[in-house]
Design a protein around this motif. Sequence first.
Motif, PDB file in Angstrom:
ATOM      1  N   GLY A 125       0.784  -1.227   0.000  1.00 48.33           N
ATOM      2  CA  GLY A 125       0.000   0.000   0.000  1.00 48.33           C
ATOM      3  C   GLY A 125       0.811   1.270   0.000  1.00 48.33           C
ATOM      4  O   GLY A 125       0.281   2.357   0.269  1.00 48.33           O
ATOM      5  N   VAL A 126       2.110   1.185  -0.315  1.00 52.99           N
ATOM      6  CA  VAL A 126       2.979   2.360  -0.324  1.00 52.99           C
ATOM      7  C   VAL A 126       3.031   2.959  -1.729  1.00 52.99           C
ATOM      8  O   VAL A 126       3.313   2.243  -2.695  1.00 52.99           O
ATOM      9  CB  VAL A 126       4.408   1.983   0.138  1.00 52.99           C
ATOM     10  N   PRO A 127       2.787   4.268  -1.892  1.00 50.67           N
ATOM     11  CA  PRO A 127       2.896   4.912  -3.212  1.00 50.67           C
ATOM     12  C   PRO A 127       4.363   4.996  -3.644  1.00 50.67           C
ATOM     13  O   PRO A 127       5.116   5.841  -3.161  1.00 50.67           O
ATOM     14  CB  PRO A 127       2.315   6.310  -2.985  1.00 50.67           C
ATOM     15  N   ALA A 128       4.778   4.099  -4.527  1.00 51.96           N
ATOM     16  CA  ALA A 128       6.172   4.034  -4.959  1.00 51.96           C
ATOM     17  C   ALA A 128       6.231   3.840  -6.462  1.00 51.96           C
ATOM     18  O   ALA A 128       5.295   3.329  -7.084  1.00 51.96           O
ATOM     19  CB  ALA A 128       6.891   2.887  -4.253  1.00 51.96           C
ATOM     20  N   ALA A 129       7.343   4.263  -7.061  1.00 50.19           N
ATOM     21  CA  ALA A 129       7.535   4.110  -8.505  1.00 50.19           C
ATOM     22  C   ALA A 129       9.024   4.141  -8.802  1.00 50.19           C
ATOM     23  O   ALA A 129       9.853   4.445  -7.931  1.00 50.19           O
ATOM     24  CB  ALA A 129       6.811   5.216  -9.267  1.00 50.19           C
ATOM     25  N   CYS A 130       9.371   3.817 -10.031  1.00 50.83           N
ATOM     26  CA  CYS A 130      10.766   3.930 -10.471  1.00 50.83           C
ATOM     27  C   CYS A 130      10.775   4.524 -11.874  1.00 50.83           C
ATOM     28  O   CYS A 130       9.778   4.464 -12.600  1.00 50.83           O
ATOM     29  CB  CYS A 130      11.475   2.577 -10.435  1.00 50.83           C
ATOM     30  N   ILE A 131      11.887   5.089 -12.250  1.00 49.03           N
ATOM     31  CA  ILE A 131      12.087   5.573 -13.616  1.00 49.03           C
ATOM     32  C   ILE A 131      13.263   4.800 -14.187  1.00 49.03           C
ATOM     33  O   ILE A 131      14.385   4.872 -13.656  1.00 49.03           O
ATOM     34  CB  ILE A 131      12.377   7.080 -13.650  1.00 49.03           C
ATOM     35  N   THR A 132      13.007   4.016 -15.248  1.00 48.89           N
ATOM     36  CA  THR A 132      14.066   3.202 -15.840  1.00 48.89           C
ATOM     37  C   THR A 132      14.019   3.316 -17.356  1.00 48.89           C
ATOM     38  O   THR A 132      13.013   3.777 -17.945  1.00 48.89           O
ATOM     39  CB  THR A 132      13.912   1.715 -15.464  1.00 48.89           C
ATOM     40  N   SER A 133      15.069   2.828 -17.978  1.00 48.24           N
ATOM     41  CA  SER A 133      15.161   2.880 -19.443  1.00 48.24           C
ATOM     42  C   SER A 133      14.223   1.872 -20.104  1.00 48.24           C
ATOM     43  O   SER A 133      14.000   1.932 -21.314  1.00 48.24           O
ATOM     44  CB  SER A 133      16.600   2.586 -19.872  1.00 48.24           C
ATOM     45  N   LEU A 134      13.664   0.927 -19.345  1.00 47.26           N
ATOM     46  CA  LEU A 134      12.796  -0.101 -19.909  1.00 47.26           C
ATOM     47  C   LEU A 134      11.328   0.329 -19.966  1.00 47.26           C
ATOM     48  O   LEU A 134      10.497  -0.364 -20.546  1.00 47.26           O
ATOM     49  CB  LEU A 134      12.911  -1.398 -19.091  1.00 47.26           C
ATOM     50  N   GLN A 135      10.997   1.472 -19.350  1.00 46.24           N
ATOM     51  CA  GLN A 135       9.605   1.906 -19.337  1.00 46.24           C
ATOM     52  C   GLN A 135       9.197   2.516 -20.674  1.00 46.24           C
ATOM     53  O   GLN A 135      10.012   3.152 -21.360  1.00 46.24           O
ATOM     54  CB  GLN A 135       9.397   2.940 -18.226  1.00 46.24           C
ATOM     55  N   ASP A 136       7.933   2.316 -21.029  1.00 51.56           N
ATOM     56  CA  ASP A 136       7.432   2.970 -22.232  1.00 51.56           C
ATOM     57  C   ASP A 136       6.993   4.391 -21.880  1.00 51.56           C
ATOM     58  O   ASP A 136       7.023   4.804 -20.708  1.00 51.56           O
ATOM     59  CB  ASP A 136       6.284   2.177 -22.857  1.00 51.56           C
ATOM     60  N   TYR A 137       6.567   5.139 -22.909  1.00 54.45           N
ATOM     61  CA  TYR A 137       6.220   6.556 -22.709  1.00 54.45           C
ATOM     62  C   TYR A 137       5.089   6.705 -21.697  1.00 54.45           C
ATOM     63  O   TYR A 137       5.126   7.595 -20.843  1.00 54.45           O
ATOM     64  CB  TYR A 137       5.823   7.193 -24.040  1.00 54.45           C
ATOM     65  N   ARG A 138       4.070   5.826 -21.779  1.00 56.16           N
ATOM     66  CA  ARG A 138       2.913   5.940 -20.886  1.00 56.16           C
ATOM     67  C   ARG A 138       3.333   5.765 -19.421  1.00 56.16           C
ATOM     68  O   ARG A 138       2.938   6.555 -18.562  1.00 56.16           O
ATOM     69  CB  ARG A 138       1.861   4.894 -21.262  1.00 56.16           C
ATOM     70  N   GLU A 139       4.136   4.730 -19.154  1.00 54.26           N
ATOM     71  CA  GLU A 139       4.578   4.490 -17.775  1.00 54.26           C
ATOM     72  C   GLU A 139       5.406   5.665 -17.259  1.00 54.26           C
ATOM     73  O   GLU A 139       5.241   6.104 -16.110  1.00 54.26           O
ATOM     74  CB  GLU A 139       5.409   3.204 -17.708  1.00 54.26           C
ATOM     75  N   ARG A 140       6.308   6.151 -18.104  1.00 55.74           N
ATOM     76  CA  ARG A 140       7.154   7.276 -17.704  1.00 55.74           C
ATOM     77  C   ARG A 140       6.298   8.509 -17.407  1.00 55.74           C
ATOM     78  O   ARG A 140       6.513   9.214 -16.414  1.00 55.74           O
ATOM     79  CB  ARG A 140       8.153   7.589 -18.822  1.00 55.74           C
ATOM     80  N   ARG A 141       5.316   8.749 -18.266  1.00 53.33           N
ATOM     81  CA  ARG A 141       4.470   9.937 -18.092  1.00 53.33           C
ATOM     82  C   ARG A 141       3.638   9.835 -16.814  1.00 53.33           C
ATOM     83  O   ARG A 141       3.470  10.821 -16.091  1.00 53.33           O
ATOM     84  CB  ARG A 141       3.550  10.086 -19.313  1.00 53.33           C
ATOM     85  N   GLU A 142       3.119   8.631 -16.535  1.00 53.98           N
ATOM     86  CA  GLU A 142       2.335   8.430 -15.308  1.00 53.98           C
ATOM     87  C   GLU A 142       3.181   8.715 -14.069  1.00 53.98           C
ATOM     88  O   GLU A 142       2.717   9.341 -13.101  1.00 53.98           O
ATOM     89  CB  GLU A 142       1.797   7.008 -15.260  1.00 53.98           C
ATOM     90  N   THR A 143       4.431   8.257 -14.092  1.00 55.46           N
ATOM     91  CA  THR A 143       5.323   8.497 -12.954  1.00 55.46           C
ATOM     92  C   THR A 143       5.615   9.984 -12.799  1.00 55.46           C
ATOM     93  O   THR A 143       5.602  10.523 -11.684  1.00 55.46           O
ATOM     94  CB  THR A 143       6.641   7.716 -13.133  1.00 55.46           C
ATOM     95  N   GLU A 144       5.886  10.659 -13.912  1.00 54.43           N
ATOM     96  CA  GLU A 144       6.171  12.093 -13.848  1.00 54.43           C
ATOM     97  C   GLU A 144       4.966  12.875 -13.323  1.00 54.43           C
ATOM     98  O   GLU A 144       5.122  13.809 -12.529  1.00 54.43           O
ATOM     99  CB  GLU A 144       6.599  12.595 -15.228  1.00 54.43           C
ATOM    100  N   GLU A 145       3.770  12.477 -13.753  1.00 56.41           N
ATOM    101  CA  GLU A 145       2.553  13.137 -13.267  1.00 56.41           C
ATOM    102  C   GLU A 145       2.404  12.941 -11.759  1.00 56.41           C
ATOM    103  O   GLU A 145       2.011  13.863 -11.031  1.00 56.41           O
ATOM    104  CB  GLU A 145       1.324  12.578 -13.993  1.00 56.41           C
ATOM    105  N   ALA A 146       2.708  11.736 -11.296  1.00 58.77           N
ATOM    106  CA  ALA A 146       2.621  11.452  -9.855  1.00 58.77           C
ATOM    107  C   ALA A 146       3.608  12.313  -9.079  1.00 58.77           C
ATOM    108  O   ALA A 146       3.319  12.781  -7.962  1.00 58.77           O
ATOM    109  CB  ALA A 146       2.876   9.971  -9.599  1.00 58.77           C
TER     110      ALA A 146
END
Length: 696
Positions: free
Chosen positions: A82-103
């Motif tokens: 239940g912890v709000p966590a994320a990572c930014i990696t070179s394997l993420q697609d544009y959608r995943e990266r954008r969702e993380t940046e928005e968060a």
Amino acid sequence: MPISDVTTVLRQYFGYESLYPYQEEIIRALTDGEDVLGVIATGGGKSLCYQIPALISGGMTVVISPLIALMKDQVDTLRECGVPAACITSLQDYRERRETEEAIYHGDLRILYVSPERAVKTEFFSLLKKAHVTLIAVDEAHCISQWGHEFRPEYREISRLIREFSHAPVVALTATATPAVQNDIIAQLHLRHPHRVTGSFYRKNLRYEVRPKKDTKGAILSYLRNHQGQAGIIYCLSRKGVEELSNTLRRTGIRALPYHAGLTRKAREEAQEAFVRDRVQVIVATVAFGMGIDKPDVRFVIHHDLPRSPEHYYQETGRAGRDGDPADCILFYSAGDLHRHAFFIQQESSVARQRAEYTKLEEMATYCEEHRCRQAMILQYFGEETPVGGCGTCDICRSPRERFDGTAVAQMAITCVRDLTVPCGSSHLIDLLRGANTKKIREMGQKETPGYGAGKAYSKDEWRSFIRELIRLGYLERESGVYPVLTVGETGRELLAAGETVEGVFLTRMKKTPNIRQEKPTDPLFIRLKTLRREIADREGIAPYMIFSDVTLREMVNSRPLTDAAFLAIRGVGATKLNRFGPEFMAALIPTEKEGDNSAAETLRLYRAGCTMAEIAEKRSLTPDICGAHLAEAIENGENVEIDDLISPHRQAAIREAVAQEGTHDLRRLKTVLGERFTYTDIRLTCAVDRQNNPK
């Protein structure tokens, strides 16, 4: 910071009642705004040291971690809690990266994982400036030191990020750092009067053992047969060794996969995923494997070859028993391994680096050849006091050597070294003392040396042990380098002059190998819970340990919680996991009429007797999905199970086409592609048959 805040967070998210003392000390220092250097053994809970402050602060913690796989695993584990966590990696697609940046923009994240390479990029600085960064955590901090064992130059750039966000306290964490490495970490990261916390390096649950490298493959196969179903890692020095051993294991029916830098990235990722999701029992690997896993139930780590330093060895064996249950750490050793490592060290361009590496290699030889408590030698290397009376679990403590008056042995060795006109190393000295007829001895005309053949009553292994002991006691001295030669030490000269008594260690009084520990039969209810855990993990697309650890499952077996309050009291169960997984596990804990029969073997027996899956489920008070998981487990354990009656050939073909198209055996992803016409059991059984037919 009130301790009640920490306890509330700990209980709510992670299901624990209390912290270790050093964890509390680190958390207090960080919440007070201090920088911290924490040296804590693998499995000792380093992650909680920054995760709890992250949840209390209300801002975002940036965690710099070296491997993408490790980041992903930790993010998945945190989300399950239940912890709000994320990572930014070179394997993420544009959608995943954008969702993380928005968060990040909206302040929805508490923990963000990034690699050291990304952490120092200008665009990442710009992204972080839009967030409220309250803490910076540098994991595997020993990578910053050139005197450490996994030096990564990019770690040196992290200090730029720390300077840019100087308002945030910094915690540098590692499991393996000598005092010199600790000082280098502080200097390179520019930590500000850091609070130092060093947890114990003592891992009481690890059983260390060194075995002679004789019929090593046979010994490993024997061990694995006595530990069926347990997960473990076997390390080899070379890629060729990895491939040969993994092929040997598969030919004997053991579910094993190779892992080394020569494989494609996809092959390495698939092998790692198969291991953490319990689809294979053993990973055979070079040192390229390990930092990217957080699997707590590794029951053994075997080294087919000698590691090049105590730091490497401690780090690699530390991957065993992270859940606190007993685990074996077995090292196969021969003196030939020293020469191979010495050759590689000689390729180092820096003389200072060469000397440092030779010193570490010599420490590994000491660990293997001396007859002191293994745990005590590890602790001494890292500057910690050794346990009084030994650990009681390593091979030395279980089978202590008999001490004897070694004056005659010492005099033979010292006299031979003194009388040689050309200095020699240990191996040549042993040949001389045992009267060997080697080409080198003949060419140098050394058969007339007074000590020639004087020690032929002792074996090579015994002499190697005696010489190591004489060096430690100061009777002999050994120079460092690729071919270190022996000289007589001051104490040795005194012995020859005064004839004083010296004690040695008599190797042959111990058994060649300790008695094999037979594993106790596993409780059938525990097996049922593990099967349920795997079924849910496959359905959710996560590793089984992210749901509950083996330790948590065992506590469920012992206490049989059947209410929310009782289930929440189990260590490792937080509020989120109670809501998500509690009902299914509590249902599985309800006793059945034949609890002793609850196993994959019983499901397989009923299936082979002609029962349908629905009939088996009804007879055993289980769900059809659990029974399907039982059959998949039997298939992957080498049982021949005909599945055409359960899944028509054309449906199997459709599943295999989806696997080829998606390039994965991930059940959740395949289910999404295949749709509602296919059940998880259909996909699971088809994939199990494919993995059995093609282990790679």
